[in-house]
Motif scaffolding. Structure first.
Motif, PDB file in Angstrom:
ATOM      1  N   LYS A  54       2.088   8.778  -5.577  1.00 17.04           N
ATOM      2  CA  LYS A  54       0.756   9.734  -5.824  1.00 17.04           C
ATOM      3  C   LYS A  54       0.616  10.674  -4.815  1.00 17.04           C
ATOM      4  O   LYS A  54       0.477  11.919  -5.202  1.00 17.04           O
ATOM      5  N   VAL A  55       0.842  10.453  -3.489  1.00 20.03           N
ATOM      6  CA  VAL A  55       0.804  11.576  -2.667  1.00 20.03           C
ATOM      7  C   VAL A  55       2.017  12.716  -2.584  1.00 20.03           C
ATOM      8  O   VAL A  55       1.829  14.055  -2.819  1.00 20.03           O
ATOM      9  N   LEU A  85       0.703  -1.334  -0.024  1.00 19.67           N
ATOM     10  CA  LEU A  85       0.062  -0.057   0.000  1.00 19.67           C
ATOM     11  C   LEU A  85       0.877   1.276   0.054  1.00 19.67           C
ATOM     12  O   LEU A  85       0.595   2.332  -0.979  1.00 19.67           O
ATOM     13  N   LEU A  86       2.002   1.224   0.678  1.00 15.05           N
ATOM     14  CA  LEU A  86       2.665   2.319   0.683  1.00 15.05           C
ATOM     15  C   LEU A  86       3.496   2.488  -0.559  1.00 15.05           C
ATOM     16  O   LEU A  86       3.808   3.764  -1.035  1.00 15.05           O
ATOM     17  N   ALA A  87       4.074   1.595  -0.863  1.00 16.73           N
ATOM     18  CA  ALA A  87       4.566   1.763  -2.336  1.00 16.73           C
ATOM     19  C   ALA A  87       3.806   2.155  -3.388  1.00 16.73           C
ATOM     20  O   ALA A  87       4.287   2.914  -4.472  1.00 16.73           O
ATOM     21  N   TYR A  88       2.558   1.917  -3.318  1.00 16.91           N
ATOM     22  CA  TYR A  88       1.454   2.384  -4.279  1.00 16.91           C
ATOM     23  C   TYR A  88       1.092   3.665  -4.061  1.00 16.91           C
ATOM     24  O   TYR A  88       0.950   4.603  -5.055  1.00 16.91           O
TER      25      TYR A  88
END
Length: 244
Positions: A204-205, A197-200
């Motif tokens: 973007k953030v 989830l962090l890698a995805y």
């Protein structure tokens, strides 16, 4: 006591050089000036995370002892364990939490943030006159004042969230794995999903945050410059143009 933590960082120290353009080097440019402070923050965060994982394990051992020994032998069998738990819950953990809050709320939120503000101003005010002609004064001021807060909060959030989660999870997985590897499997799966989830989301953030910062600075610059030149605005402006 508060003044001691407030003075751990020299808020008006001269910058070691011009801030670099890369993200990691830009962080390190400021962090290295208070590396002892952030090292202490990491150590305290590590200790608190380990305690968070150890306390449930000790409670489990206490329950096992209470369920396996007669009532009259409880203090003989679990006396040392109760002392250790009392020391952790009543002394070590509260002191560690207080120390963590003092480092964050005084040494970092006050002194380190002021240091970043001061050095940003020191760097910008020494730019040539053409630099100020090419941009809104309010936008430049907004950038000077905005940089410190995201820099500070991202580091503190890393220690609170990522670092403590990693330490807590690794300790919990180790303790559960010593009992039965199947007990550690759900937390291991959760770690893998959390990492994915962090890698995805982080890339973007990062893009959205940059766009938001640019827009916020531009708006602040226009508003501040409008009020700074309010005489000209009132003299030559029209109400319909001001509203749009």
């Amino acid at each position: 006591m508060f003044s001691f933590f407030d003075s751990l960082v020299d808020s008006t120290a001269s910058p070691p050089g011009e801030p670099p353009s890369g993200l990691r080097t830009f962080y390190w440019h400021f962090v290295r000036q208070a590396k002892g402070l952030f090292a202490a923050l990491f150590v305290v965060g590590f200790v608190l995370a380990v305690l968070e994982a150890v306390v449930p394990y000790l409670i489990g051992r206490l329950v096992s002892i209470l369920s396996s020994v007669p009532r009259e032998r409880v203090f003989d069998a679990a006396g040392q364990l109760l002392l250790v738990m009392a020391a952790i819950v009543l002394v070590v953990r509260p002191l560690g939490t207080i120390l963590f809050r003092l480092l964050v709320n005084h040494s970092i939120a006050v002194s380190f943030t002021t240091l970043v503000h001061w050095q940003n101003y020191w760097h910008v005010v020494r730019q040539p006159l053409s630099f100020f002609h090419d941009d809104f004064a309010g936008r430049l001021a907004s950038r000077v004042m905005q940089t410190a807060r995201p820099l500070r909060e991202s580091i503190v959030s890393f220690v609170r969230a990522v670092w403590q989660i990693l330490v807590f999870g690794a300790t919990a997985i180790g303790l559960l794995g010593t009992q039965d590897i199947r007990l550690a499997a759900p937390m291991l799966v959760w770690f893998l999903l959390y990492g994915a989830l962090l890698a995805y989301t982080l890339p973007k953030v990062q893009v959205r945050s940059r766009e938001t910062s640019e827009t916020r600075s531009a708006i602040a610059g226009k508003v501040v410059d409008t009020f700074t030149n309010i005489m000209t605005v009132k003299l030559f402006g029209r109400r319909t143009d001001d509203d749009t």
